[in-house]
Scaffold this active site. Structure first.
Site, PDB file in Angstrom:
ATOM      1  N   LYS A   1      21.078   1.704  -7.869  1.00 21.12           N
ATOM      2  CA  LYS A   1      20.048   0.667  -7.698  1.00 21.12           C
ATOM      3  C   LYS A   1      20.655  -0.658  -8.117  1.00 21.12           C
ATOM      4  CE  LYS A   1      15.769   0.143  -6.389  1.00 21.12           C
ATOM      5  NZ  LYS A   1      15.006   0.868  -5.345  1.00 21.12           N
TER       6      LYS A   1
ATOM      7  N   ASP B   1      14.458  -3.516  -1.293  1.00 23.26           N
ATOM      8  CA  ASP B   1      13.412  -3.059  -2.224  1.00 23.26           C
ATOM      9  C   ASP B   1      12.508  -4.283  -2.382  1.00 23.26           C
ATOM     10  OD1 ASP B   1      12.695  -0.744  -4.238  1.00 23.26           O
ATOM     11  OD2 ASP B   1      12.523  -2.544  -5.444  1.00 23.26           O
TER      12      ASP B   1
END
Ligand code: NDP
Length: 449
Positions: free
Chosen positions: A126, A166
Site C-alpha cells: 500500500k 485508492d
C-alpha cells in the site's frame, strides 16, 4: 487467548504504540485465527506471526512540488511493501491528509489477506501521501504526481510492486503517475500500475469492480442465508468510486438505495437515489454531495455534526460503509440494529470499528468483511495485469463474468472456513482464517525469510 497470539499482540502494541489503526487491524485478524494457531504449535518456533505482521519493507520519502501561486509545498510519501509471499506487492495509493505510517501499515496488512482470498498471484502493499487533491488544479495534481513518482519509480515494477488507486487517486492521478514512470524508465511497462485509462492499457470493468464485487459478495451471503437483494432498502456511505458502483449494481438487482454521503454529510432520498445525479456531481463536477438537493428538492441533506455519520441513523435493511476506516462506530451499530438492519457489507477498508463488528455479530446481523467483500477491485487489477502481459484485451462482459466468479469463490472460502471451525455465519472470522491458512502454507514452504 492463545498464549502465542497474546505474546505477539503485546509485542506489536509495544513496538508500534503510536500506530492505532495498524494495531487494530492486527488485533482483528489475530483474535479470529485462534482455532488455527491452536492446531499448529510449530508456528511459534518459526516466528510465523511475527514475520507475517512485520512489513518486508517500509519506504517513506519527501514529495516537494510547486503550487499555482509559486510556493513550494512538501508532503510525505509512503510505500509499504508488506508481503511478497504469493506474488509481487500489490495495493493502492491513497492521497488524503490523514495518511500516516499507521494507516499505510494497516492498509498494507489487510491487503495481504485480501489478495490471498482472490486466489490470484498477488502479494500485499500500500502507499500514498498526506496530500489532499481536493481543490487543487489539474496542473498542481500533475506536478504532485510527477514528484511522487520520481521517487516511487525506484521501488516498483511490473514484477516487483504494482500500485493502483485508492482514496484520492483515480483515473486522472494514475494517468499522470504512469506518464512520469514511463518517461523516467524509458520503457512501456504497462503492468506497473493498474486502474489505467482504457486508451493506454486499462481494463474494462476495473472502474466498476470494487462496487460491483461488493454486491456480488452480498448477493452470495444473502442467498446462503435465504435472503436476496430484491426490494431491500440500502444505505451507502461515501460517494466515491466504490460507493457509486455498489449503488449501480445494487439498483440493478432491484434494491432500493435511499442514502449516500461524503465526509461533510449525507443525502436521504425517499424516492430512491438518482445515481446519474450523483455521478454528475462527483465524477464530472467533483463537487459536494449536498448539491444533490439542488437537482432533487424533495431529497434531504443532513449535515454531519459528530464522529457518528448521520447516514447510519436512517432505517435500512442493508448498510454498505464505502467511505473510509472506522466510519461506523459502536453508537451507529446500535442505531442500525435498533432499526432492524439485516446485513452489513464493508466496501471501504476496516470501516466498522472492532466493537461495532462484534455488536453486529452478537445481534445476528450478517457481516461481509472488507478483506473479502471489497476484493473485487484488486482481483480485477490482477486481470488488468494479465491482459497487459498478454497484450490482449477482454470485453467488459468477460471481465465482469470473471469478477463475479471470483467473488462467488471468495464467499465460498469464507463460508467453508467458518463452517470448518464451527463459527456459523461469522464470515469475518471465515475470511481471516481462509486467507491466513493460505499465507501460512506459503510462509512455511518458503523457509525463514
Ligand atoms: P474515493 O476517493 O473515490 O471516495 C472516497 C469517499 O469516501 C468520498 O465520498 C469521501 O468523501 C469519503 N470519505 C473519505 N474520507 C472520509 C472521512 N474521513 N469521513 C467520511 N467520508 C470520507 O475512494 P474510493 O471509493 O476508491 O475508496 C473508498 C474506500 O474503499 C476506501 O476505504 C478504500 O481503501 C476502499 N477500497 C477502494 C478500492 C478501489 O478500487 N477504489 C478497492 C478496495 C477498497 P469526501 O469527498 O468528502 O472526502
Amino acid at each position: 487467548m492463545n498464549s502465542y497470539i497474546e505474546k505477539v499482540l503485546n509485542e506489536i502494541e509495544t513496538k508500534n504504540c503510536y500506530e492505532k489503526e495498524y494495531i487494530q487491524a492486527v488485533e482483528e485478524v489475530l483474535s479470529t485465527i485462534e482455532p488455527v494457531i491452536d492446531q499448529h504449535k510449530e508456528f511459534e518456533n518459526i516466528a510465523l506471526l511475527e514475520r507475517m505482521t512485520e512489513p518486508e519493507r517500509l519506504i517513506s520519502f519527501r514529495v516537494p512540488y510547486v503550487n499555482d501561486e509559486g510556493k513550494t509545498i512538501v508532503h510525505r510519501g509512503y510505500r509499504v511493501q508488506f508481503s511478497s509471499l504469493i506474488g509481487p506487492y500489490k495495493g493502492g495509493l491513497r492521497f488524503h491528509p490523514s495518511v500516516n505510517q499507521s494507516i499505510m501499515k494497516f492498509l498494507g496488512f489487510e491487503q495481504i489477506f485480501k489478495n490471498a482470498l482472490t486466489g490470484l498471484p498477488i502479494g500485499g502493499g500500500k502507499g500514498g501521501a498526506d496530500f489532499d487533491p481536493k481543490g487543487k488544479s489539474d496542473n498542481e495534481i500533475m506536478r504532485f504526481c510527477q514528484s511522487f513518482m520520481t521517487e516511487l519509480q525506484r521501488h516498483i515494477g511490473q514484477d516487483v510492486d504494482v500500485p493502483a488507486g485508492d482514496i484520492g487517486v483515480g483515473a486522472r492521478e494514475i494517468g499522470y503517475l504512469f506518464g512520469q514512470y514511463k518517461r523516467i524508465r524509458n520503457a512501456y511497462e504497462g503492468g506497473v500500475l493498474t486502474g489505467k485509462g482504457l486508451s493506454y492499457g486499462g481494463s474494462l470493468a476495473r472502474t466498476e469492480a470494487t462496487g460491483y464485487g461488493l454486491i456480488y459478495f452480498m448477493r452470495e451471503m444473502l442467498s446462503a442465508n435465504s435472503q436476496n437483494l430484491q426490494g431491500k432498502t440500502v444505505t451507502i456511505s461515501g460517494s466515491g468510486n466504490v460507493a457509486i458502483y455498489a449503488c449501480e449494481k445494487a439498483q440493478s438487482y432491484g434494491a432500493f438505495v435511499v442514502a449516500m454521503s461524503d465526509s461533510k454529510g449525507c443525502i436521504y432520498d425517499k424516492n430512491g437515489i438518482d445515481l446519474n445525479i450523483v455521478k454528475q456531481i462527483k465524477e464530472v463536477e467533483r463537487g459536494r454531495i449536498s448539491e444533490y438537493v439542488k437537482y432533487r428538492p424533495e431529497a434531504e441533506y443532513i449535515e454531519r455534526t459528530s464522529d457518528d455519520s448521520p447516514i447510519w441513523n436512517i432505517k435500512t435493511d442493508i448498510a454498505l460503509p464505502c467511505a473510509t476506516q472506522n466510519e461506523l462506530t459502536l453508537n451507529s451499530a446500535k442505531k442500525l440494529v435498533e432499526n432492524g438492519v439485516l446485513a452489513i457489507g464493508e466496501g471501504a477498508n476496516m470501516p466498522c470499528t472492532k466493537d461495532a463488528t462484534e455488536y453486529f455479530l452478537a445481534h445476528n446481523v450478517l457481516v461481509a468483511p472488507a478483506k473479502a467483500a471489497n476484493a473485487g477491485g484488486v482481483a480485477t487489477s490482477a486481470i488488468e495485469m494479465s491482459q497487459n502481459s498478454m497484450r490482449y484485451y477482454m470485453t467488459f462482459e468477460e471481465v465482469d463474468a470473471k469478477l463475479d466468479t471470483i467473488m462467488v469463490n471468495i464467499f465460498k472460502s469464507c463460508k467453508e472456513a467458518a463452517e470448518k471451525y464451527d463459527l456459523g455465519n461469522n464470515y469475518v472470522a471465515g475470511a481471516n482464517i481462509a486467507a491466513f491458512t493460505k499465507l501460512a502454507q506459503a510462509m512455511v514452504a518458503q523457509g525463514i525469510v
